[in-house]
Design an enzyme around this catalytic site. Structure first.
Site, PDB file in Angstrom:
ATOM      1  N   ILE A   1      -8.735 -10.244  -9.393  1.00 19.63           N
ATOM      2  CA  ILE A   1      -9.661 -10.152 -10.753  1.00 19.63           C
ATOM      3  C   ILE A   1     -11.015  -9.668 -10.225  1.00 19.63           C
ATOM      4  CG2 ILE A   1     -10.505 -11.037 -12.702  1.00 19.63           C
ATOM      5  CD1 ILE A   1      -7.755 -12.437 -12.881  1.00 19.63           C
TER       6      ILE A   1
ATOM      7  N   HIS B   1      -0.973   1.943 -13.097  1.00 19.51           N
ATOM      8  CA  HIS B   1      -0.337   0.702 -13.616  1.00 19.51           C
ATOM      9  C   HIS B   1       1.253   0.972 -13.856  1.00 19.51           C
ATOM     10  CE1 HIS B   1       0.186  -3.024 -16.032  1.00 19.51           C
ATOM     11  NE2 HIS B   1       0.893  -2.147 -16.816  1.00 19.51           N
TER      12      HIS B   1
ATOM     13  N   GLY C   1       0.748  -1.379  -0.047  1.00 15.03           N
ATOM     14  CA  GLY C   1       0.007   0.183   0.066  1.00 15.03           C
ATOM     15  C   GLY C   1       0.833   1.409   0.207  1.00 15.03           C
TER      16      GLY C   1
ATOM     17  N   ASN D   1       1.018   3.312  -2.529  1.00 15.07           N
ATOM     18  CA  ASN D   1       0.464   4.143  -3.419  1.00 15.07           C
ATOM     19  C   ASN D   1      -0.673   4.673  -2.301  1.00 15.07           C
ATOM     20  OD1 ASN D   1       1.003   4.791  -6.070  1.00 15.07           O
ATOM     21  ND2 ASN D   1       1.412   2.142  -6.014  1.00 15.07           N
TER      22      ASN D   1
HETATM   23  C1  GAR Z   1       2.506  -0.789  -7.689  1.00 16.40           C
HETATM   24  O1  GAR Z   1       3.476  -0.844  -8.402  1.00 16.40           O
HETATM   25  C2  GAR Z   1       1.199  -0.806  -8.687  1.00 16.40           C
HETATM   26  O2  GAR Z   1       1.470   0.154  -9.741  1.00 16.40           O
HETATM   27  C3  GAR Z   1       1.026  -2.150  -9.123  1.00 16.40           C
HETATM   28  O3  GAR Z   1       1.329  -2.952  -7.860  1.00 16.40           O
HETATM   29  C4  GAR Z   1       2.173  -2.204  -7.201  1.00 16.40           C
HETATM   30  C5  GAR Z   1       1.432  -1.958  -5.694  1.00 16.40           C
HETATM   31  O4  GAR Z   1       2.309  -1.417  -4.531  1.00 16.40           O
HETATM   32  N1  GAR Z   1      -0.156  -2.509  -9.759  1.00 16.40           N
HETATM   33  C6  GAR Z   1      -0.157  -3.372 -10.759  1.00 16.40           C
HETATM   34  O5  GAR Z   1       0.663  -4.054 -11.005  1.00 16.40           O
HETATM   35  C7  GAR Z   1      -1.524  -3.520 -11.306  1.00 16.40           C
HETATM   36  N2  GAR Z   1      -1.632  -4.085 -12.725  1.00 16.40           N
HETATM   37  P1  GAR Z   1       1.697  -0.796  -3.469  1.00 16.40           P
HETATM   38  O6  GAR Z   1       0.658  -1.656  -2.822  1.00 16.40           O
HETATM   39  O7  GAR Z   1       2.839  -0.479  -2.645  1.00 16.40           O
HETATM   40  O8  GAR Z   1       0.793   0.347  -3.799  1.00 16.40           O
END
Ligand code: GAR
Length: 208
Positions: free
Chosen positions: A94, A111, A13, A15
């Site tokens: 999904i 993404h 998490g 982001n």
């Molecule tokens: C991030 O890099 C996000 O862009 C990616 O998963 C990671 C999650 O990190 N998402 C995808 O690949 C979706 N296709 P986080 O849990 O630290 O935010």
């Protein structure tokens, strides 16, 4: 009027962390992260929500028989929480068109590549960066797009390019793309949505 933002997560998490920081800095005005939903228990994203007094819940995929049953439960939960905007922030489970149809043009996804490169089925997390490195691209980056039923094909809101270094590993590239792109453009896109500045026409985003 302020909007209710629901953030969907499956892992660390970071982001979500960037969105919480942006909210603290007043970037979203009256809008707020009102709910965090995780598809997995015991992930650090849930701690982040708790530490910031944001309501959170776990909707575990394994508790549902099918993608359809899971999607219905998710859409019902989002609707009951009066969600205006859904943000997929590293949500790796999904879901089907029920969710997209009930929240048209109201779901954003981040993404970790420059769409249409390295996207679609199977491209998530570190796999995206492995693919970029094995192709030998010199730039990659991140994309925030509106989610539609076709995987990673919805209208693009924001993109930011990041340099790929010769000695990058999937892990170092992932981190640089997060720091320089994802954590910047995701809060920015949420801000634009909250300010009603995003219009979709002919599968393209126009920003007022
Ligand atoms: C991030 O890099 C996000 O862009 C990616 O998963 C990671 C999650 O990190 N998402 C995808 O690949 C979706 N296709 P986080 O849990 O630290 O935010």
């Amino acid at each position: 009027m302020g909007k209710n933002i629901a953030v969907l997560v499956s892992g660390g998490g970071t982001n979500l962390g960037a969105l919480i920081e942006a909210q603290k800095n007043g970037m979203f005005g009256d809008s707020k992260i009102s709910l965090v939903i995780s598809s997995k228990p015991d992930v650090y994203a849930l701690e982040r929500a708790k530490n910031n007094n944001i309501p959170s819940l776990v909707l575990a995929r394994k508790d549902y028989d099918s993608i359809a049953a899971y999607s219905k439960a998710l859409a019902d939960t989002l609707e009951n929480a009066k969600t205006d905007l859904v943000v997929l922030a590293g949500f790796l489970t999904i879901i089907d068109e029920q969710v997209y149809e009930r929240f048209p043009n109201r779901i954003l996804n981040v993404h970790p590549a420059l769409i249409p490169s390295f996207c679609g089925k199977g491209f998530y997390g570190l796999y995206v960066h492995e693919a970029a490195l094995s192709k030998g691209v010199k730039v990659s980056g991140a994309t925030v797009h509106i989610v539609t039923p076709e995987c990673d094909a919805g209208p693009i809101v924001l993109q930011k390019a990041v340099e790929v270094k010769q000695d990058d590993t999937p892990e170092t590239l992932q981190l640089r793309i997060m720091q320089e792109a994802e954590w910047v453009i995701l809060p920015e896109a949420v801000k634009l949505f909250c300010e009603d500045r995003i219009t979709v026409k002919d599968n393209k985003v126009y920003i007022d």
